[in-house]
Design an enzyme around this catalytic site. Structure first.
Site, mmCIF file in Angstrom:
data_model
loop_
_atom_site.group_PDB
_atom_site.id
_atom_site.type_symbol
_atom_site.label_atom_id
_atom_site.label_comp_id
_atom_site.label_asym_id
_atom_site.label_seq_id
_atom_site.Cartn_x
_atom_site.Cartn_y
_atom_site.Cartn_z
ATOM 1 N N LYS A 58 -9.734 -13.302 -15.766
ATOM 2 C CA LYS A 58 -9.866 -13.508 -17.209
ATOM 3 C C LYS A 58 -9.295 -14.847 -17.700
ATOM 4 O O LYS A 58 -9.929 -15.557 -18.469
ATOM 5 C CB LYS A 58 -9.143 -12.371 -17.926
ATOM 6 C CG LYS A 58 -9.482 -12.287 -19.376
ATOM 7 C CD LYS A 58 -10.669 -11.387 -19.513
ATOM 8 C CE LYS A 58 -11.312 -11.513 -20.859
ATOM 9 N NZ LYS A 58 -12.440 -10.576 -20.920
ATOM 10 N N GLY A 64 0.846 -1.195 0.000
ATOM 11 C CA GLY A 64 0.000 0.000 0.000
ATOM 12 C C GLY A 64 0.876 1.237 0.000
ATOM 13 O O GLY A 64 2.053 1.171 0.339
ATOM 14 N N GLU A 71 4.321 -11.228 -5.795
ATOM 15 C CA GLU A 71 3.248 -11.387 -6.787
ATOM 16 C C GLU A 71 3.632 -10.910 -8.180
ATOM 17 O O GLU A 71 3.013 -11.307 -9.153
ATOM 18 C CB GLU A 71 1.979 -10.651 -6.308
ATOM 19 C CG GLU A 71 2.024 -9.120 -6.320
ATOM 20 C CD GLU A 71 2.685 -8.493 -5.100
ATOM 21 O OE1 GLU A 71 3.442 -9.186 -4.397
ATOM 22 O OE2 GLU A 71 2.456 -7.286 -4.868
HETATM 23 N N1 GLN Z 1 4.440 2.809 1.548
HETATM 24 C C1 GLN Z 1 5.316 1.784 2.063
HETATM 25 C C2 GLN Z 1 6.784 2.103 1.765
HETATM 26 O O1 GLN Z 1 7.068 3.022 1.074
HETATM 27 C C3 GLN Z 1 4.923 0.450 1.454
HETATM 28 C C4 GLN Z 1 5.133 0.398 -0.021
HETATM 29 C C5 GLN Z 1 4.507 -0.811 -0.664
HETATM 30 O O2 GLN Z 1 3.669 -1.507 -0.089
HETATM 31 N N2 GLN Z 1 4.869 -1.052 -1.901
HETATM 32 O O3 GLN Z 1 7.661 1.435 2.257
#
Ligand code: GLN
Length: 514
Positions: free
Chosen positions: A370, A55, A171
């Site tokens: 898909k 995130g 992933e």
């Molecule tokens: N925002 C967090 C970081 O910068 C996580 C980034 C991510 O989940 N790709 O470390």
């Protein structure tokens, strides 16, 4: 249907659908939920494992997405990925802070073979990193199971509690052994047996449809694309002539497509069903007159679709079920499943008015990605050319004509698209690219033809390669192929005097133009 499920808790990362796809490729069913979902709801799903996604936020900042710590006490294995890893450490007493050196891209990671996640993974393996924050201190009970030059805790775990965390992204395909790691998590840590298989999905779904529909009748919205075709065949196998397929020719189909669909699903085709073709072209063009805004066009097309079905349903008499070819990415991208913002509304999900007169909607492919839909199609024995047809959006050419739609513009884009497809196929590139089409830009420019000034439209040609349609790259089509298509288009398609090739990938562009 009872099946093993892994739950992905979405913290807003870009590639979160990929996590679910990879897990499914390992043979384990997987669903995505927003981090805002109650713990009780997650518990109800009775998951074999839980994965926290990446995130954009920093977990130590006020207001950053978080989750109740209780989730770690359920005895269900948890795997945190990137933000998810940081959040796990943060919640369990470790420390996360801004990294002295940010890591981005393919980075060599040293793994510890004694970890269940890394048992059969190379000791040095390339992984994809994308983080500004780092875990500077492990939570009590955890040990490091991988490191990089700049990141002391590239992976960590508390085996006794089945808690695992990865700073990198297993992933994405850039992580060379990422799928093995996810497979290790679902099989070695979660103890899954791997019951997610397309043949059993098809069998179970057919049974479930029979049970649900009983002696009722179903009306299927057939668009001619892969999704609705597979949905229609699935329904036809389940309930035969209790199914009526209404194929709406909204005048935004590819050249000759209406007749092709009729050849497969109509009375002379191989399937047992009732087929009705509605030629509603004029009606759609009328509604779309003067409308330029893409979201509004999508909505109008979606709503008009529903209205046409409604009218057909009335003619047919009592219809209990409406079948739609919605697939899982539609659900997630409409903001229903995960945490992704609404990028595009999807007519199968978003535009459905409340007053539709059917007892219930059936979406037999709602859980499938898909590639799973295509696999299901193969299991059902549908012809390759249908199952491996390139994706075509519900609003059709409506979103490949930038700006206002007119019958004349539709004809232009249909003709140009047919030429582009012919040339791509003739050069053998149809097997090498995943989606290719022509779009009509809303740009007119000056040209010269037969010594005369022209002021006409520009066609944009697009061809992309992608494995998942979430990200895509513009395909390097040989110049001769583009050249030949270009000269044919400007010669054969009236009111086109310029052809452009779209070099943009997704992101930052989308595959479709609107
Ligand atoms: N925002 C967090 C970081 O910068 C996580 C980034 C991510 O989940 N790709 O470390």
């Amino acid at each position: 249907m009872k099946r093993e499920t892994v739950v992905v808790l979405d913290f807003g990362g870009q590639y979160n659908q990929l996590i679910a796809r990879r897990v499914r490729e390992c043979g384990v069913y997987c669903e995505i939920y927003s981090y805002r979902t109650d713990l009780e709801k997650i518990k109800e799903r009775n998951p074999k494992g839980i994965i926290f996604t990446g995130g954009p936020n920093s977990c130590y900042e006020a207001g950053a997405p978080t989750y109740t710590r209780e989730i770690f006490n359920l005895g269900i294995p948890v795997l945190g990925i990137c933000y998810g890893a940081q959040l796990m450490m943060h919640l369990l007493g470790g420390k996360v802070e801004k990294a002295p050196v940010r890591e981005y891209g393919k980075i060599e990671v040293n793994t510890d073979a004694s970890s269940k996640i890394f048992g059969d993974v190379s000791p040095k393996t390339i992984c994809w990193m994308s983080h500004n924050d780092y875990i500077s201190q492990l939570a009590p009970g955890f040990r490091a199971s991988a490191f990089t030059d700049n990141c002391p805790y590239a992976a960590m775990e508390d085996e006794s509690r089945d808690l695992y965390a990865l700073q990198f992204h297993p992933e994405v395909l850039h992580t060379q052994e990422g799928k093995k790691m996810l497979s290790n998590f679902v099989y070695k840590v979660c103890g899954c047996a791997g019951d997610w298989k397309m043949d059993s999905f098809v069998e179970e779904t057919i049974q479930a449809i029979r049970k649900k529909v009983g002696s009722g009748r179903a009306l299927c919205a057939l668009s001619g694309g892969v999704d609705s075709s597979v949905a229609a065949v699935l329904m036809s196998k389940a309930i035969g002539s209790q199914l009526t397929c209404v194929f709406v020719d909204h005048g935004l189909l590819r050249k000759k497509e209406g007749d092709e669909v009729e050849a497969v699903f109509g009375p002379s085709g191989p399937y047992d069903l009732n087929f009705i073709r509605v030629n509603a072209q004029e009606r759609f063009y009328e509604k779309l007159k003067g409308v330029e805004e893409p979201e509004q066009k999508r909505k109008i097309i979606g709503e008009e679709f529903i209205r046409v079905f409604e009218e057909e349903a009335k003619k047919i008499g009592a219809v209990d079920f409406l079948v739609q070819g919605t697939i899982y990415p539609d659900v997630v991208e409409s903001g229903v499943g995960g945490e992704s913002t609404v990028i595009k509304s999807h007519h199968n999900v978003g535009g459905l008015p409340d007053y539709v007169d059917f007892k219930e909607i059936i979406e037999p492919l709602r859980d499938l990605f898909k590639d799973e839909v295509r696999q299901a199609g193969l299991e059902l024995g549908i012809p390759d050319y249908l199952g491996f047809r390139q994706p075509f959006p519900g609003p059709g050419l409506g979103i490949r004509i930038i700006g206002e739609i007119t019958a004349e513009k539709v004809k232009m884009v249909q003709d140009a698209d047919a030429i582009w497809r012919e040339e791509i196929a003739a050069a053998g590139w149809d097997k090498k690219v995943n989606q290719y089409f022509a779009a009509l830009t809303n740009m007119k420019s000056v040209g010269v033809m037969g010594d005369e000034r022209t002021y006409d439209y520009a066609i944009a040609l697009r061809a992309v390669t992608t494995t998942d349609f979430m990200t895509a790259e513009s395909a390097e089509i040989p110049w001769e192929v583009i050249g030949k298509a270009t000269s044919r288009i400007v010669n054969e398609v009236k009111h086109v005097n310029r052809v452009l090739y779209d070099c943009t990938g997704k992101p930052p562009a989308t595959i479709e133009f609107e």
